[in-house]
Motif scaffolding. Sequence first.
Motif, PDB file in Angstrom:
ATOM      1  N   ALA A  97      21.603 -11.073 -25.410  1.00 19.21           N
ATOM      2  CA  ALA A  97      20.701 -10.402 -24.472  1.00 19.21           C
ATOM      3  C   ALA A  97      19.782  -9.452 -25.221  1.00 19.21           C
ATOM      4  O   ALA A  97      20.194  -8.802 -26.177  1.00 19.21           O
ATOM      5  CB  ALA A  97      21.503  -9.645 -23.420  1.00 19.21           C
ATOM      6  N   PRO A  98      18.528  -9.416 -24.826  1.00 18.60           N
ATOM      7  CA  PRO A  98      17.571  -8.522 -25.467  1.00 18.60           C
ATOM      8  C   PRO A  98      17.410  -7.235 -24.653  1.00 18.60           C
ATOM      9  O   PRO A  98      17.989  -7.105 -23.576  1.00 18.60           O
ATOM     10  CB  PRO A  98      16.279  -9.313 -25.367  1.00 18.60           C
ATOM     11  N   GLU A 108      26.941 -15.120 -25.734  1.00 19.01           N
ATOM     12  CA  GLU A 108      25.759 -14.635 -25.006  1.00 19.01           C
ATOM     13  C   GLU A 108      24.886 -13.795 -25.915  1.00 19.01           C
ATOM     14  O   GLU A 108      25.379 -13.057 -26.765  1.00 19.01           O
ATOM     15  CB  GLU A 108      26.191 -13.792 -23.805  1.00 19.01           C
ATOM     16  N   ASN A 128      10.593   3.682 -13.074  1.00 20.03           N
ATOM     17  CA  ASN A 128      11.227   2.440 -12.635  1.00 20.03           C
ATOM     18  C   ASN A 128      11.431   2.550 -11.127  1.00 20.03           C
ATOM     19  O   ASN A 128      12.189   3.387 -10.653  1.00 20.03           O
ATOM     20  CB  ASN A 128      12.564   2.255 -13.355  1.00 20.03           C
ATOM     21  N   ASP A 146      28.458  -2.958 -10.820  1.00 21.17           N
ATOM     22  CA  ASP A 146      28.527  -4.263 -11.457  1.00 21.17           C
ATOM     23  C   ASP A 146      29.928  -4.878 -11.435  1.00 21.17           C
ATOM     24  O   ASP A 146      30.314  -5.616 -12.315  1.00 21.17           O
ATOM     25  CB  ASP A 146      28.013  -4.155 -12.899  1.00 21.17           C
ATOM     26  N   ASN A 176      19.872   0.096 -11.518  1.00 26.21           N
ATOM     27  CA  ASN A 176      18.433   0.373 -11.615  1.00 26.21           C
ATOM     28  C   ASN A 176      17.617  -0.911 -11.717  1.00 26.21           C
ATOM     29  O   ASN A 176      16.499  -0.924 -12.191  1.00 26.21           O
ATOM     30  CB  ASN A 176      18.147   1.283 -12.811  1.00 26.21           C
ATOM     31  N   LYS A 177      18.233  -2.000 -11.278  1.00 24.53           N
ATOM     32  CA  LYS A 177      17.581  -3.313 -11.361  1.00 24.53           C
ATOM     33  C   LYS A 177      18.333  -4.291 -10.480  1.00 24.53           C
ATOM     34  O   LYS A 177      19.494  -4.046 -10.133  1.00 24.53           O
ATOM     35  CB  LYS A 177      17.611  -3.804 -12.805  1.00 24.53           C
ATOM     36  N   TRP A 187      15.871  -7.852 -13.224  1.00 30.74           N
ATOM     37  CA  TRP A 187      14.470  -7.669 -12.817  1.00 30.74           C
ATOM     38  C   TRP A 187      14.248  -6.292 -12.212  1.00 30.74           C
ATOM     39  O   TRP A 187      15.102  -5.789 -11.472  1.00 30.74           O
ATOM     40  CB  TRP A 187      14.136  -8.761 -11.794  1.00 30.74           C
ATOM     41  N   SER A 188      13.145  -5.682 -12.553  1.00 34.86           N
ATOM     42  CA  SER A 188      12.771  -4.422 -11.906  1.00 34.86           C
ATOM     43  C   SER A 188      11.257  -4.275 -11.952  1.00 34.86           C
ATOM     44  O   SER A 188      10.560  -5.103 -12.535  1.00 34.86           O
ATOM     45  CB  SER A 188      13.434  -3.244 -12.611  1.00 34.86           C
ATOM     46  N   SER A 248       9.518  -6.149 -14.871  1.00 32.42           N
ATOM     47  CA  SER A 248      10.263  -6.253 -16.128  1.00 32.42           C
ATOM     48  C   SER A 248      11.321  -7.334 -15.994  1.00 32.42           C
ATOM     49  O   SER A 248      11.844  -7.564 -14.912  1.00 32.42           O
ATOM     50  CB  SER A 248      11.000  -4.952 -16.448  1.00 32.42           C
ATOM     51  N   GLY A 305      14.850  -8.736 -18.103  1.00 34.55           N
ATOM     52  CA  GLY A 305      15.817  -8.771 -19.203  1.00 34.55           C
ATOM     53  C   GLY A 305      16.748  -9.935 -18.914  1.00 34.55           C
ATOM     54  O   GLY A 305      17.524  -9.894 -17.974  1.00 34.55           O
ATOM     55  N   TRP A 306      16.625 -11.012 -19.716  1.00 30.36           N
ATOM     56  CA  TRP A 306      17.465 -12.193 -19.465  1.00 30.36           C
ATOM     57  C   TRP A 306      18.716 -12.111 -20.328  1.00 30.36           C
ATOM     58  O   TRP A 306      18.730 -11.458 -21.362  1.00 30.36           O
ATOM     59  CB  TRP A 306      16.696 -13.481 -19.759  1.00 30.36           C
ATOM     60  N   GLU A 307      19.750 -12.756 -19.895  1.00 33.24           N
ATOM     61  CA  GLU A 307      20.971 -12.850 -20.699  1.00 33.24           C
ATOM     62  C   GLU A 307      21.240 -14.330 -20.914  1.00 33.24           C
ATOM     63  O   GLU A 307      21.524 -15.048 -19.976  1.00 33.24           O
ATOM     64  CB  GLU A 307      22.144 -12.204 -19.942  1.00 33.24           C
TER      65      GLU A 307
HETATM   66  P1  ADP Z   1      25.361  -6.538 -18.396  1.00 35.30           P
HETATM   67  O1  ADP Z   1      24.663  -7.071 -17.202  1.00 35.30           O
HETATM   68  O2  ADP Z   1      25.863  -7.618 -19.302  1.00 35.30           O
HETATM   69  O3  ADP Z   1      26.370  -5.514 -18.052  1.00 35.30           O
HETATM   70  P2  ADP Z   1      23.199  -4.705 -18.868  1.00 35.30           P
HETATM   71  O4  ADP Z   1      23.216  -4.535 -17.410  1.00 35.30           O
HETATM   72  O5  ADP Z   1      23.341  -3.499 -19.703  1.00 35.30           O
HETATM   73  O6  ADP Z   1      24.291  -5.763 -19.307  1.00 35.30           O
HETATM   74  O7  ADP Z   1      21.871  -5.392 -19.315  1.00 35.30           O
HETATM   75  C1  ADP Z   1      21.612  -6.711 -19.132  1.00 35.30           C
HETATM   76  C2  ADP Z   1      20.135  -6.946 -19.314  1.00 35.30           C
HETATM   77  O8  ADP Z   1      19.427  -6.179 -18.340  1.00 35.30           O
HETATM   78  C3  ADP Z   1      19.563  -6.528 -20.656  1.00 35.30           C
HETATM   79  O9  ADP Z   1      18.656  -7.532 -21.076  1.00 35.30           O
HETATM   80  C4  ADP Z   1      18.830  -5.260 -20.332  1.00 35.30           C
HETATM   81  O10 ADP Z   1      17.766  -5.010 -21.207  1.00 35.30           O
HETATM   82  C5  ADP Z   1      18.329  -5.568 -18.944  1.00 35.30           C
HETATM   83  N1  ADP Z   1      17.887  -4.395 -18.184  1.00 35.30           N
HETATM   84  C6  ADP Z   1      18.375  -3.142 -18.204  1.00 35.30           C
HETATM   85  N2  ADP Z   1      17.628  -2.336 -17.405  1.00 35.30           N
HETATM   86  C7  ADP Z   1      16.664  -3.113 -16.862  1.00 35.30           C
HETATM   87  C8  ADP Z   1      15.586  -2.876 -15.974  1.00 35.30           C
HETATM   88  N3  ADP Z   1      15.335  -1.688 -15.457  1.00 35.30           N
HETATM   89  N4  ADP Z   1      14.794  -3.920 -15.650  1.00 35.30           N
HETATM   90  C9  ADP Z   1      15.009  -5.135 -16.152  1.00 35.30           C
HETATM   91  N5  ADP Z   1      16.001  -5.413 -16.987  1.00 35.30           N
HETATM   92  C10 ADP Z   1      16.816  -4.424 -17.357  1.00 35.30           C
END
Ligand code: ADP
Length: 728
Positions: A294-295, A292, A353, A456, A468-469, A344-345, A210, A212-214
């Motif tokens: 993010a999806p 920014e 996951n 974080d 979790n990623k 990434w995960s 998976s 999730g880009w920002e």
């Molecule tokens: P931030 O890093 O700004 O605090 P988040 O950690 O909530 O924000 O999410 C940042 C991005 O990580 C989003 O695109 C989210 O969908 C993605 N994300 C969250 N969980 C996972 C996952 N298990 N694998 C990949 N991407 C993920």
Amino acid sequence: MSTLRFHAVKASINRKPLKIKIDKRRSEIFGSNVFNEAAMRQYLTKTALNSVLEAIEKGTKIDRLVADHISTGMKEWAISKGATHYTHWFQPLTGATAEKHDAFFETIGNGLAIEKFGGDQLVQQEPDASSFPNGGIRNTFEARGYTAWDPTSPAFIYDDTLCIPTVFVSYTGEALDYKTPLLRALQAVDTAAVAVCKYFDKNVKKVSASLGWEQEYFLIDSTLAASRPDILLTGRTVFGHHPAKGQQLDDHYFGTIPARALAYMRDLEHHCMLLGIPAKTRHNEVAPNQFELAPIYEEANLAVDHNTLLMDIMQKIAKRHNFTVLMHEKPFAGVNGSGKHNNWSLSTNTGVNLLSPGKTPMSNLQFLTFFINTIKAVQTHEELLRAAIASASNDHRLGANEAPPAIISVFIGEQLTKVLKELETVTKGKLSPKEKTDLKLNVVGKIPEVILDNTDRNRTSSFAFTGNKFEFRAVGSTANCANPMTILNTIVAKQLMDFKIEVDELIDKKNMKKDDAIFNVLREYIKTSKAILFEGNGYSEAWEKEAKKRGLSNNKTTPEALKVKMDKTTLKLFNDLGVMNKVECEARYEIEMEDYILHIQIESRVVGDIARNHVVPTAVRYQNILIENVTGLKAIYGDRFKDLAKEQMALIEEISQHIEAINSLVTKMTEERKVYNKQVNIEKKADGYCNKVKPLFEEIRYHCDKLEIMIDDELWPLTKYRELLFTK
Ligand code: ADP
Ligand code: MG
């Protein structure tokens, strides 16, 4: 007076936010311009639908006859949505996306015409692509390349065009794009991870990566941006004195989004919804006018397509809001740059996951297995991971404020560091029942609780575990995520394969129980991966020294960083995993080096032009005003002028010194360029541009920026940082 600059400032100040009327809920319009499963159910025959679904899930081939059915259904759907054209949409190695539009329209004689779109046109196309970079592949092998439909990424409509996501390969099968190796890497990690999952759950059949880009970016008023030749041609400012107020106050981060920017975001998100891009989060970033988007994360291949599509529509939509989007990693010196964190995960078809701690000790052992293997993969291939994010523009950002350094390290947080420490003391060989119970209850079993601790805190580690990623933060904002994702998934796949071999060996040869074998291998991995773990923040000299001691690479420039891509071990890695053969690796290396040289070459010309055509003439003009003033004072006051014109005369001299320095440095830079333009060896050429041409940018800039603060504001031709950054 500098007319263009003041005209631009005036125009930008008077702008109003566009009124964006959106009367439907997001959930209602989401994906309505995408040929997704719902649309397919409506427009495809059962056979056609099943064939596509099977291709998506299992990668099976689509039969030619069935392809005709699919294309017909797809065409009907597209026409019902107002589309008149179709295109094979692909991601050549230029970094942008490419498309050539053809109409559905076809004549059938007797002055009649029909709308036509056959299976042939859907499945395969031959773009006239001789001008796309191919690193010599097509010269050596085949003159042409073709694009082929990738059914794992759904077709979509943008404007009046049906866009069909495709791969781009040469006739001999070599990848000419970003997508092909990514799909192969995703296949490799799927196979390797499924094999490891079988230790824990026999039902696992598929593992998907998976992403999730920002996406970070700057929004600059388009007229202001157009008034700067450097922004126009290079996407960044090569000159500009920092403003009196920068980002010190931190008043922009998470602050109220300015009205014009908000209107833009709403418009952009609306289009994201139509295109099925699950945009979720928007906020201000640290620097003024930086934002920014993010999806929600998705399967990696789809997420990559969505990011490239997003970057494309961001520019298009910005136009009607009179904005220019700066995607560059470092548009402004001394101000935060832009990145594209890649979250990434790995997750299974059973909905787990693999990087998320579970509820039972067994699922946590699975989590630890994937967690530690990822760390080990990064440890082994840190230099390659650095190469994955190398580009001329990202070089400006890495190691600067609020950005990760060029050293790759892994941040895991205090609590997981503790867990690894305890696991390191696990007995060698078979574990006693007591030890095992103790481990499961007190170490492995406790992970879900500890993970609640917010991991974080560290914003500038290059590769951080965030609950979790993993978050690969060194990726640049202009990058196509396919490149880092290809490399990350490849190295993790390789690592998981090695792990499986080692565990099986302990089970088969040492007669160990599965758990014992896993604990034993993980213990050794923890010991050998220590060098990559670093809990500190961002760039510091102390960390640089420490990293050197640990044997970590610190390749600060792109030409240096890319070299590892040509190592025998790298070529073997990609080849063994079926991701890229030697020819494909070499081609990419050449394209990336070429791209680096071209970027620095263009920047160098821009630096020279602006210095000579804008800065120096302005300095001379101001100096003449000063001279006139001094002459006047002398005429009126006679000898007393020496006192009265002291400051002016000092300024006149200082200006001359800067002009002299600028002229000689620009001449030197041009001479260096001439030398390296003749160089045919691409590595020597890149090194020359990197080490001889580029360092002069800063030197020239120093003098130009000094002149900026000396010269009458009314005369200065380049729109200033404060105007670019603080106009809302
Ligand atoms: P931030 O890093 O700004 O605090 P988040 O950690 O909530 O924000 O999410 C940042 C991005 O990580 C989003 O695109 C989210 O969908 C993605 N994300 C969250 N969980 C996972 C996952 N298990 N694998 C990949 N991407 C993920
Ligand atoms: Mg993040």
